[in-house]
Design a protein around this motif. Structure first.
Motif, short mmCIF file in Angstrom:
data_model
loop_
_atom_site.label_atom_id
_atom_site.label_comp_id
_atom_site.label_asym_id
_atom_site.label_seq_id
_atom_site.Cartn_x
_atom_site.Cartn_y
_atom_site.Cartn_z
N ILE A 31 0.85 -1.21 0.00
CA ILE A 31 0.00 0.00 0.00
C ILE A 31 0.89 1.25 0.00
CG2 ILE A 31 -1.61 1.36 1.43
CD1 ILE A 31 -2.86 -1.38 2.28
N ASN A 32 1.92 1.26 0.86
CA ASN A 32 2.77 2.45 0.93
C ASN A 32 3.51 2.69 -0.39
OD1 ASN A 32 2.10 3.39 3.49
ND2 ASN A 32 3.45 1.93 4.50
N ARG A 33 3.87 1.60 -1.07
CA ARG A 33 4.54 1.73 -2.37
C ARG A 33 3.57 2.32 -3.41
NH1 ARG A 33 7.39 -3.56 -4.66
NH2 ARG A 33 8.38 -3.43 -2.64
N LEU A 34 2.35 1.80 -3.42
CA LEU A 34 1.37 2.29 -4.40
C LEU A 34 0.99 3.75 -4.14
CD1 LEU A 34 -1.01 -0.78 -4.78
CD2 LEU A 34 0.25 0.35 -6.61
N LYS A 35 0.95 4.13 -2.85
CA LYS A 35 0.63 5.52 -2.53
C LYS A 35 1.62 6.46 -3.20
CE LYS A 35 0.74 6.14 1.86
NZ LYS A 35 0.78 6.03 3.31
N LYS A 36 2.90 6.10 -3.11
CA LYS A 36 3.94 6.95 -3.71
C LYS A 36 3.77 6.99 -5.23
CE LYS A 36 7.65 6.46 -0.45
NZ LYS A 36 8.38 5.25 -0.12
N GLU A 37 3.61 5.80 -5.82
CA GLU A 37 3.49 5.71 -7.29
C GLU A 37 2.34 6.56 -7.81
OE1 GLU A 37 4.71 1.16 -7.64
OE2 GLU A 37 3.00 1.71 -8.91
N LYS A 38 1.22 6.58 -7.05
CA LYS A 38 0.00 7.22 -7.57
C LYS A 38 -0.27 8.60 -6.97
CE LYS A 38 -2.04 2.97 -8.90
NZ LYS A 38 -3.22 2.32 -9.36
N ASN A 39 0.67 9.10 -6.18
CA ASN A 39 0.49 10.37 -5.47
C ASN A 39 -0.85 10.37 -4.70
OD1 ASN A 39 1.09 12.91 -4.49
ND2 ASN A 39 0.24 13.99 -6.26
N ALA A 40 -1.00 9.34 -3.87
CA ALA A 40 -2.22 9.17 -3.07
C ALA A 40 -1.89 9.34 -1.60
CB ALA A 40 -2.79 7.78 -3.31
N VAL A 41 -2.88 9.78 -0.82
CA VAL A 41 -2.72 9.82 0.64
C VAL A 41 -3.87 9.06 1.29
CG1 VAL A 41 -1.40 11.96 0.92
CG2 VAL A 41 -3.90 12.07 0.80
N ILE A 42 -3.60 8.61 2.51
CA ILE A 42 -4.62 7.90 3.29
C ILE A 42 -5.05 8.80 4.44
CG2 ILE A 42 -5.08 5.88 4.77
CD1 ILE A 42 -4.37 4.74 2.13
N CYS A 43 -6.35 9.08 4.51
CA CYS A 43 -6.94 9.74 5.69
C CYS A 43 -7.50 8.62 6.56
CB CYS A 43 -8.09 10.66 5.28
SG CYS A 43 -7.55 12.20 4.54
N ALA A 44 -7.11 8.57 7.81
CA ALA A 44 -7.57 7.46 8.67
C ALA A 44 -8.20 8.01 9.95
CB ALA A 44 -6.42 6.54 9.01
#
Ligand code: 13P
Ligand code: SF4
Length: 341
Positions: free
Chosen positions: A40-53
């Motif tokens: 998940i952390n790798r994909l976040k970087k690749e896709k310029n995504a953030v997680i709000c939790a």
């Protein structure tokens, strides 16, 4: 197909252990968690995504992959200040919708379609129009736990972190307020503000499936058995609970209370994820379990977050029709103005 190797999983497990997730070690589960958080952390970087939790999520989501963590107010505010293209909202639908309303240029995803909320589902836009017709001139103050359609019918949104402050400001200029949808939070606020339900504060019949079922007799028992215990309850609890506790607030305020006090023990009357996080954040403090799980919050898992980042379905993309979004945004922005002013 994941391309993570054994040594990456070991490294990630070590990182998670250092963050305090060792209690998740049951039968190799930590390695499973590590494989998921790593990807998940790798994909976040690749896709310029953030997680709000939200703090009711599991600790592996909050600590393992969360970029923004907090209560409903903080997450709505954080969502406005990120440069990411994608927000994956690990919380419930009304929170993701609020982020979508505030960020029309970003893609906001909700990992589970089951992540609703009993409060949000208790009231419709049609209901609000009915209330406004029955109480002409009253100001409509709406808890953030509502749909965008309901927000669009409202004058101002509040969260548990700012409801009292905002209501005080609104009563400076208005005699009557329609407060929706939580009847317990409404009654608790009415008491604090010296208002009379049915007269100067009109309530709706909504409630939270987690907070409506706690029993004040259990609190009395714990007080007897644990002298010096500090009892904290979320403002969505009924008044018999609130009358029995030392502190009422939202999750952000409750966490700050724990941080800034030194009680012999803490009894946290709220969703279980909050206590799980508090135990990890404050390992030297004592916590007594009294909690309930929110089935909606717990519908979000590392597995469906990973799936969302890899290949979201069109239903996972949270969208709000522009005309509704524009009106809802006005009410949400009023909250920011009054909460920060
Ligand atoms: P908070 O804003 O206090 O985190 O509350 C959100 C919620 O859903 C409580 O049940
Ligand atoms: Fe809704 Fe209650 Fe769950 Fe919060 S804890 S999301 S108010 S059902």
């Amino acid at each position: 197909m994941s391309c993570i190797n054994e040594s990456e999983i070991k490294e990630e497990s070590k990182r998670l252990m250092a963050l305090g997730l060792h209690h998740r070690c049951v039968e190799g589960r930590l390695d499973q968690i590590a494989a998921l958080t790593e990807e998940i952390n790798r994909l976040k970087k690749e896709k310029n995504a953030v997680i709000c939790a939200h703090v009711y999520q599991t600790p592996e989501i909050i600590l393992g992959i969360g970029d923004f963590v907090g209560d409903s107010y903080k997450l709505a505010d954080d969502s406005r200040h990120t440069a990411a293209d994608i927000i994956v909202f690990c919380g419930v639908r009304f929170m993701a919708e609020t982020a979508a309303v505030l960020n029309p240029a970003k893609k906001v995803y909700i990992p589970s379609l089951d992540a609703g909320c009993s409060l949000s589902e208790s009231v419709t836009a049609e209901d609000v129009r009915g209330l406004k017709a029955a109480h002409p001139g009253a100001s409509v103050v709406t808890y953030i736990n509502t749909s965008a359609e309901v927000k669009a019918e409202s004058d101002c949104i509040v969260t548990s972190a700012n409801a009292e402050k905002i209501l005080r400001r609104i009563y400076e200029k208005n005699k009557k307020v329609i407060f929706i949808p939580d009847r317990f939070m409404g009654a608790n606020l009415a008491k604090v503000l010296g208002k009379t339900p049915g007269e100067d504060i009109i309530l709706w019949n909504g409630s939270c499936v987690v907070h409506e079922h706690f029993d004040a007799r259990t609190i009395a028992l714990y007080r007897k058995n644990y002298p010096g215990v500090a009892v904290l309850a979320h403002a969505e609890c009924p008044s018999d609970i609130i009358n029995a506790v030392d502190y009422m607030g939202g999750t952000g305020d409750m966490m700050r209370y724990v941080e800034n006090t030194n009680a012999a023990a803490y009894l946290l009357v709220t969703e279980c994820g909050f206590g799980e996080l508090a135990r990890i954040k404050f390992p030297d403090k004592n916590f007594i379990a009294m909690c309930r799980l929110c089935p909606y919050m717990k519908a979000v898992t590392l597995e469906n977050i990973l799936q969302t980042l890899k290949k979201p379905s069109k239903e996972q993309l949270v969208t709000v029709p522009p005309e509704i979004a524009a009106r809802a945004k006005k009410a949400i922005e009023k909250m920011f103005e009054l909460a920060e002013g």
